[in-house]
Design a protein around this motif. Structure first.
Motif, PDB file in Angstrom:
ATOM      1  N   TYR A  12       0.804  -1.220   0.000  1.00 45.18           N
ATOM      2  CA  TYR A  12       0.000   0.000   0.000  1.00 45.18           C
ATOM      3  C   TYR A  12       0.843   1.279   0.000  1.00 45.18           C
ATOM      4  N   VAL A  13       2.046   1.233   0.542  1.00 48.33           N
ATOM      5  CA  VAL A  13       2.946   2.386   0.417  1.00 48.33           C
ATOM      6  C   VAL A  13       3.293   2.582  -1.060  1.00 48.33           C
ATOM      7  N   PHE A  17      -0.204   5.256  -0.327  1.00 44.00           N
ATOM      8  CA  PHE A  17      -0.644   5.508   1.043  1.00 44.00           C
ATOM      9  C   PHE A  17       0.574   5.804   1.909  1.00 44.00           C
ATOM     10  N   THR A  18       0.420   6.695   2.873  1.00 38.32           N
ATOM     11  CA  THR A  18       1.541   6.984   3.763  1.00 38.32           C
ATOM     12  C   THR A  18       1.624   5.922   4.857  1.00 38.32           C
ATOM     13  N   ASP A  20       2.236   6.435   7.951  1.00 40.85           N
ATOM     14  CA  ASP A  20       1.490   6.925   9.109  1.00 40.85           C
ATOM     15  C   ASP A  20       0.006   6.588   8.979  1.00 40.85           C
ATOM     16  N   TYR A  21      -0.566   6.797   7.804  1.00 32.80           N
ATOM     17  CA  TYR A  21      -1.974   6.483   7.572  1.00 32.80           C
ATOM     18  C   TYR A  21      -2.239   4.998   7.808  1.00 32.80           C
ATOM     19  N   LEU A  22      -1.396   4.158   7.221  1.00 27.80           N
ATOM     20  CA  LEU A  22      -1.593   2.716   7.324  1.00 27.80           C
ATOM     21  C   LEU A  22      -1.433   2.208   8.751  1.00 27.80           C
ATOM     22  N   ASN A  24      -2.195   3.717  11.401  1.00 23.55           N
ATOM     23  CA  ASN A  24      -3.263   4.216  12.271  1.00 23.55           C
ATOM     24  C   ASN A  24      -4.657   3.757  11.851  1.00 23.55           C
ATOM     25  N   LEU A  25      -4.736   2.746  11.004  1.00 23.95           N
ATOM     26  CA  LEU A  25      -6.036   2.215  10.607  1.00 23.95           C
ATOM     27  C   LEU A  25      -6.683   1.462  11.772  1.00 23.95           C
ATOM     28  N   SER A  26      -8.007   1.477  11.798  1.00 18.24           N
ATOM     29  CA  SER A  26      -8.726   0.666  12.786  1.00 18.24           C
ATOM     30  C   SER A  26      -8.594  -0.810  12.405  1.00 18.24           C
ATOM     31  N   GLU A  29     -10.586  -1.583   9.305  1.00 22.53           N
ATOM     32  CA  GLU A  29      -9.931  -1.062   8.104  1.00 22.53           C
ATOM     33  C   GLU A  29      -8.737  -1.933   7.713  1.00 22.53           C
ATOM     34  N   LYS A  30      -7.969  -2.373   8.695  1.00 19.19           N
ATOM     35  CA  LYS A  30      -6.827  -3.255   8.411  1.00 19.19           C
ATOM     36  C   LYS A  30      -7.293  -4.559   7.780  1.00 19.19           C
TER      37      LYS A  30
END
Length: 53
Positions: A12-13, A17-18, A20-22, A24-26, A29-30
């Motif tokens: 995903y990077v 996607f950053t 940091d975003y990945l 901090n997923l719930s 979402e993960k």
């Protein structure tokens, strides 16, 4: 962190996607991101094993 987790982050990077975003997923979402990646890998396998990225 397991190898599977690292592969998901790498995938995903590479898609923009950053990190940091990945990170901090719930949990829901993960799980969605993981399931989406698994579907993509299956799709690629049906196309003859073309590398994703």
């Amino acid at each position: 962190m397991q190898d599977d987790d690292m592969f998901i982050l790498h995938f995903y990077v590479q898609k923009g996607f950053t990190l940091d975003y990945l990170l901090n997923l719930s949990m829901v979402e993960k799980l969605f991101f993981k399931a989406s990646l698994e579907l993509e890998l299956e799709r690629q396998e049906k196309l003859g094993g073309v590398m994703i990225g």
